[in-house]
Design a protein around this motif. Structure first.
Motif, mmCIF file in Angstrom:
data_model
loop_
_atom_site.group_PDB
_atom_site.id
_atom_site.type_symbol
_atom_site.label_atom_id
_atom_site.label_comp_id
_atom_site.label_asym_id
_atom_site.label_seq_id
_atom_site.Cartn_x
_atom_site.Cartn_y
_atom_site.Cartn_z
ATOM 1 N N SER A 30 0.815 -1.217 0.000
ATOM 2 C CA SER A 30 0.000 0.000 0.000
ATOM 3 C C SER A 30 0.846 1.264 0.000
ATOM 4 C CB SER A 30 -0.921 0.017 1.221
ATOM 5 O OG SER A 30 -0.140 -0.062 2.399
ATOM 6 N N ASP A 31 2.149 1.113 0.040
ATOM 7 C CA ASP A 31 3.013 2.289 0.117
ATOM 8 C C ASP A 31 2.898 3.154 -1.135
ATOM 9 O OD1 ASP A 31 5.898 0.960 1.962
ATOM 10 O OD2 ASP A 31 3.886 1.579 2.571
ATOM 11 N N ARG A 32 3.068 4.444 -0.905
ATOM 12 C CA ARG A 32 3.045 5.431 -1.978
ATOM 13 C C ARG A 32 4.446 5.985 -2.161
ATOM 14 N NH1 ARG A 32 1.496 10.600 -0.167
ATOM 15 N NH2 ARG A 32 0.179 9.442 1.285
ATOM 16 N N TYR A 51 1.335 4.531 -6.384
ATOM 17 C CA TYR A 51 1.165 3.519 -5.360
ATOM 18 C C TYR A 51 1.865 2.241 -5.792
ATOM 19 C CZ TYR A 51 -1.794 6.190 -2.315
ATOM 20 O OH TYR A 51 -2.248 7.132 -1.433
ATOM 21 N N THR A 101 -2.292 5.636 3.015
ATOM 22 C CA THR A 101 -3.066 5.521 1.785
ATOM 23 C C THR A 101 -4.093 6.636 1.710
ATOM 24 O OG1 THR A 101 -2.805 3.117 1.759
ATOM 25 C CG2 THR A 101 -4.581 4.056 0.417
ATOM 26 N N HIS A 103 -6.329 9.019 -1.545
ATOM 27 C CA HIS A 103 -6.487 9.404 -2.947
ATOM 28 C C HIS A 103 -6.892 10.860 -3.054
ATOM 29 C CE1 HIS A 103 -5.569 5.636 -4.819
ATOM 30 N NE2 HIS A 103 -6.313 5.006 -3.949
#
Length: 127
Positions: A30-32, A51, A101, A103
Motif C-alpha cells: 500500500s506504500d506510496r 502507489y 493511503t 487518494h
C-alpha cells in the motif's frame, strides 16, 4: 524504510534522463512512492507519485506527458524517466515514501505527507 536516489547529471534541453531510487527496509504493497524537486531558492515541489501495488499515478501539470514514474518490484527500485527536459527542470530531485493511503490529491502532492526521504540527486538542464 531507506531511500537512495541516484542517476542525476547534466544534460542539454530536449534530452532524456532517468533517475533511480533504491528502496530498502519494510515495504508495504500500500506504500506510496513520490518524486519531488527543489530548485535553488525555491520550495520543494511535487513531481509524480505512484502507489506501489495498485499503480495509481499522480503527476504535476508541468511534467505531464514528459515524466513517467515506474516501479520495479523485483529490484525494489523506483524510476523517474524524464523526457524533453527543459532548463526549468533543473533541480535537486528527491524520492519519498509514505505508508499512508489516500487518494486526495491535495495530500498526495504535499511533501508533509511523506515520512521517508532520500538524499536527492542533482539534475541540471542547460539550454
Amino acid at each position: 524504510v531507506q531511500l537512495q536516489a541516484s542517476g542525476g547529471g547534466s544534460v542539454q534541453a530536449g534530452d532524456s534522463l532517468r533517475v533511480s531510487c533504491s528502496v530498502s527496509g519494510r515495504i508495504q504493497s500500500s506504500d506510496r512512492m513520490g518524486w519531488f524537486r527543489q530548485a535553488p531558492g525555491k520550495e520543494r515541489d511535487f513531481v509524480v507519485a505512484k502507489y506501489w501495488s495498485s499503480g495509481y499515478t499522480y503527476s504535476a501539470d508541468s511534467v505531464k506527458g514528459r515524466f513517467t514514474i515506474s516501479i520495479d518490484n523485483a529490484k525494489n527500485t523506483v524510476y523517474l524517466q524524464m523526457n524533453s527536459l527543459k532548463p526549468e527542470d533543473t533541480a535537486i530531485y528527491y524520492c519519498a515514501a509514505s505508508e499512508k493511503t489516500t487518494h486526495l490529491r491535495t495530500i498526495v502532492v504535499s511533501p508533509t505527507s511523506y515520512e521517508y526521504w532520500g538524499q536527492g540527486t542533482l539534475v541540471t538542464v542547460s539550454s
